[in-house]
Design an enzyme around this catalytic site. Structure first.
Site, PDB file in Angstrom:
ATOM      1  N   ASN A  32       0.857  -1.187   0.000  1.00 21.25           N
ATOM      2  CA  ASN A  32       0.000   0.000   0.000  1.00 21.25           C
ATOM      3  C   ASN A  32       0.899   1.245   0.000  1.00 21.25           C
ATOM      4  O   ASN A  32       0.834   2.097   0.881  1.00 21.25           O
ATOM      5  CB  ASN A  32      -0.957   0.003   1.203  1.00 21.25           C
ATOM      6  CG  ASN A  32      -2.051   1.035   1.035  1.00 21.25           C
ATOM      7  OD1 ASN A  32      -2.256   1.889   1.878  1.00 21.25           O
ATOM      8  ND2 ASN A  32      -2.740   1.015  -0.094  1.00 21.25           N
ATOM      9  N   LEU A  33       1.720   1.293  -1.025  1.00 29.51           N
ATOM     10  CA  LEU A  33       2.840   2.240  -1.066  1.00 29.51           C
ATOM     11  C   LEU A  33       2.385   3.688  -1.253  1.00 29.51           C
ATOM     12  O   LEU A  33       1.425   3.962  -1.960  1.00 29.51           O
ATOM     13  CB  LEU A  33       3.785   1.834  -2.197  1.00 29.51           C
ATOM     14  CG  LEU A  33       4.298   0.389  -2.080  1.00 29.51           C
ATOM     15  CD1 LEU A  33       5.131   0.018  -3.304  1.00 29.51           C
ATOM     16  CD2 LEU A  33       5.098   0.174  -0.807  1.00 29.51           C
ATOM     17  N   HIS A  37       7.250   5.674   1.145  1.00 33.14           N
ATOM     18  CA  HIS A  37       7.973   4.492   0.649  1.00 33.14           C
ATOM     19  C   HIS A  37       8.850   4.865  -0.554  1.00 33.14           C
ATOM     20  O   HIS A  37       9.968   4.371  -0.699  1.00 33.14           O
ATOM     21  CB  HIS A  37       6.990   3.395   0.212  1.00 33.14           C
ATOM     22  CG  HIS A  37       6.160   2.836   1.319  1.00 33.14           C
ATOM     23  ND1 HIS A  37       4.808   3.057   1.400  1.00 33.14           N
ATOM     24  CD2 HIS A  37       6.486   2.056   2.369  1.00 33.14           C
ATOM     25  CE1 HIS A  37       4.339   2.432   2.466  1.00 33.14           C
ATOM     26  NE2 HIS A  37       5.324   1.820   3.075  1.00 33.14           N
ATOM     27  N   GLN A  61       3.654  -9.560  13.436  1.00 35.89           N
ATOM     28  CA  GLN A  61       3.779  -8.286  14.144  1.00 35.89           C
ATOM     29  C   GLN A  61       2.435  -7.650  14.487  1.00 35.89           C
ATOM     30  O   GLN A  61       2.373  -6.520  14.954  1.00 35.89           O
ATOM     31  CB  GLN A  61       4.666  -7.312  13.362  1.00 35.89           C
ATOM     32  CG  GLN A  61       4.079  -6.781  12.064  1.00 35.89           C
ATOM     33  CD  GLN A  61       5.113  -6.001  11.258  1.00 35.89           C
ATOM     34  OE1 GLN A  61       6.008  -6.570  10.655  1.00 35.89           O
ATOM     35  NE2 GLN A  61       4.993  -4.682  11.262  1.00 35.89           N
ATOM     36  N   GLY A 149      12.082   4.215   7.342  1.00 36.99           N
ATOM     37  CA  GLY A 149      11.623   5.569   7.652  1.00 36.99           C
ATOM     38  C   GLY A 149      11.752   5.868   9.139  1.00 36.99           C
ATOM     39  O   GLY A 149      11.561   4.985   9.979  1.00 36.99           O
ATOM     40  N   LYS A 151       9.731   7.688  10.722  1.00 41.19           N
ATOM     41  CA  LYS A 151       8.406   7.792  11.339  1.00 41.19           C
ATOM     42  C   LYS A 151       8.244   6.685  12.377  1.00 41.19           C
ATOM     43  O   LYS A 151       7.721   6.892  13.451  1.00 41.19           O
ATOM     44  CB  LYS A 151       7.300   7.672  10.286  1.00 41.19           C
ATOM     45  CG  LYS A 151       5.959   8.081  10.841  1.00 41.19           C
ATOM     46  CD  LYS A 151       4.813   7.502  10.067  1.00 41.19           C
ATOM     47  CE  LYS A 151       4.559   6.126  10.541  1.00 41.19           C
ATOM     48  NZ  LYS A 151       3.542   5.373   9.966  1.00 41.19           N
ATOM     49  N   GLN A 155      10.943   1.324  15.832  1.00 41.99           N
ATOM     50  CA  GLN A 155      11.240   0.189  14.934  1.00 41.99           C
ATOM     51  C   GLN A 155      12.661   0.310  14.372  1.00 41.99           C
ATOM     52  O   GLN A 155      13.421  -0.669  14.341  1.00 41.99           O
ATOM     53  CB  GLN A 155      10.223   0.167  13.792  1.00 41.99           C
ATOM     54  CG  GLN A 155      10.622  -0.736  12.633  1.00 41.99           C
ATOM     55  CD  GLN A 155       9.522  -0.882  11.608  1.00 41.99           C
ATOM     56  OE1 GLN A 155       8.552  -1.583  11.838  1.00 41.99           O
ATOM     57  NE2 GLN A 155       9.650  -0.235  10.459  1.00 41.99           N
TER      58      GLN A 155
HETATM   59  O1  PAF Z   1       7.531  -0.688   8.629  1.00 39.92           O
HETATM   60  C1  PAF Z   1       6.992  -1.661   8.063  1.00 39.92           C
HETATM   61  O2  PAF Z   1       6.308  -1.526   7.050  1.00 39.92           O
HETATM   62  C2  PAF Z   1       7.143  -3.053   8.664  1.00 39.92           C
HETATM   63  O3  PAF Z   1       7.130  -3.014  10.064  1.00 39.92           O
HETATM   64  C3  PAF Z   1       8.361  -3.818   8.139  1.00 39.92           C
HETATM   65  C4  PAF Z   1       9.666  -3.127   8.513  1.00 39.92           C
HETATM   66  C5  PAF Z   1       8.271  -3.947   6.629  1.00 39.92           C
HETATM   67  C6  PAF Z   1       8.403  -5.222   8.748  1.00 39.92           C
HETATM   68  O4  PAF Z   1       7.244  -5.944   8.438  1.00 39.92           O
END
Ligand code: PAF
Length: 281
Positions: A32-33, A37, A61, A149, A151, A155
């Site tokens: 869903n770019l 991205h 996750q 990113g 944001k 993470q």
């Molecule tokens: O940030 C994301 O879109 C996700 O957490 C990632 C890093 C692709 C891992 O599934």
């Protein structure tokens, strides 16, 4: 641009590129770019000879009751966007290929200390799921560098620690948050917002900016600044999860002497959970 779902096929192609001495840049995504991205892709292309993007909505996750089932899956649209951006290869594996025995019995990667606070406190197991999938994706793609990113500040920190602790020979590049004209951080989840919610959502970044300004002007009463931030968000129609000022290098609570700070926030607008952050000094 080729789209590959098969792990063996991916390995063969990547091996050929490595043998030719090419540097591989990688952007892991859940699809869903959006423009955020695309900024990551642009950076990966600038720094590498080949650019690989993955799209995988990672079940590990998401907690029970979160948006795994409804997470926007827009593969054809994403393929067109990546093709236009000059990406060499899209890796889009199935959940069955990534977790053949199910993600419940998958070996886990846990980065201690920073995985169970902030977003990890409200989303139990989230960062174990993130670290585990990113580790697996790194093993599939064998990139020289990967771009994420800022944001998702926490993470990014989890991934940097994992790469250092597990001695992965991969350069991790963090990229500034891409924002809408009104300041709202670009996110695939913005699409969940109602018209009214979308109108109110920029207040999250405004509150971060207001707090960063107060800190820059010498206000070091962090508890009061946090309480103020929470109140502004509540008044603006959010249900805040946290609004907190931390040390930027380890997310610990800052002392009066600390100067490299980050303000992090997570708040629900309706049922949509938005996150954002801003550096402060
Ligand atoms: O940030 C994301 O879109 C996700 O957490 C990632 C890093 C692709 C891992 O599934």
């Amino acid at each position: 641009m080729e789209t590959i779902a098969d792990i063996e096929q991916l390995r063969q192609l990547i091996q050929g590129w490595h043998r030719a001495g090419e540097r591989i840049g990688f952007v892991p995504t859940m699809g869903n770019l959006h423009e955020g991205h695309l900024a990551l892709v642009k950076e990966a292309k600038k720094r590498g000879d080949r650019c690989v993007v993955s799209i995988f909505v990672n079940p590990m996750q998401f907690s029970a009751g979160e948006d795994y089932d409804s997470y926007p899956r827009t593969l054809e649209q994403d393929q067109a966007i990546l093709e236009g951006a000059g990406v060499d290869l899209l890796f889009a594996p199935s959940a069955a290929a990534v977790y053949p025995a199910g993600n419940g019995v998958q070996t886990r990667v846990e980065v201690p200390g920073i995985s169970d606070i902030l977003c990890g406190a409200s989303r139990k197991g989230h960062f174990i799921g993130v670290a585990t999938i990113v580790c697996k994706l790194f093993n599939y793609v064998q990139p020289d560098l990967a771009v994420f990113g800022e944001k998702d500040f926490q993470q990014l920190m989890v991934i940097r620690r994992m790469v250092t602790d597990l001695a992965m020979p991969i350069e991790i590049v963090g990229l500034k948050t891409v924002r809408e004209a009104d300041g709202l951080a670009k996110s695939s989840r913005n699409g969940y917002l109602s018209t009214d919610g979308r109108d109110k959502a920029p207040k999250l970044y405004e509150t971060l900016k207001l707090t960063a300004k107060a800190i820059a002007e010498g206000d070091r009463d962090f508890s009061r600044l946090e309480a103020n931030g929470l109140e502004i968000l509540q008044t603006a129609g959010f249900r805040p999860d946290y609004f907190t000022i931390r040390r930027a290098d380890d997310l610990a609570l800052p002392s009066q002497q600390d100067r490299d700070l980050v303000i992090l926030a997570a708040a629900y607008m309706g049922t949509t959970r938005l996150i954002d952050n801003l550096n402060a000094a």
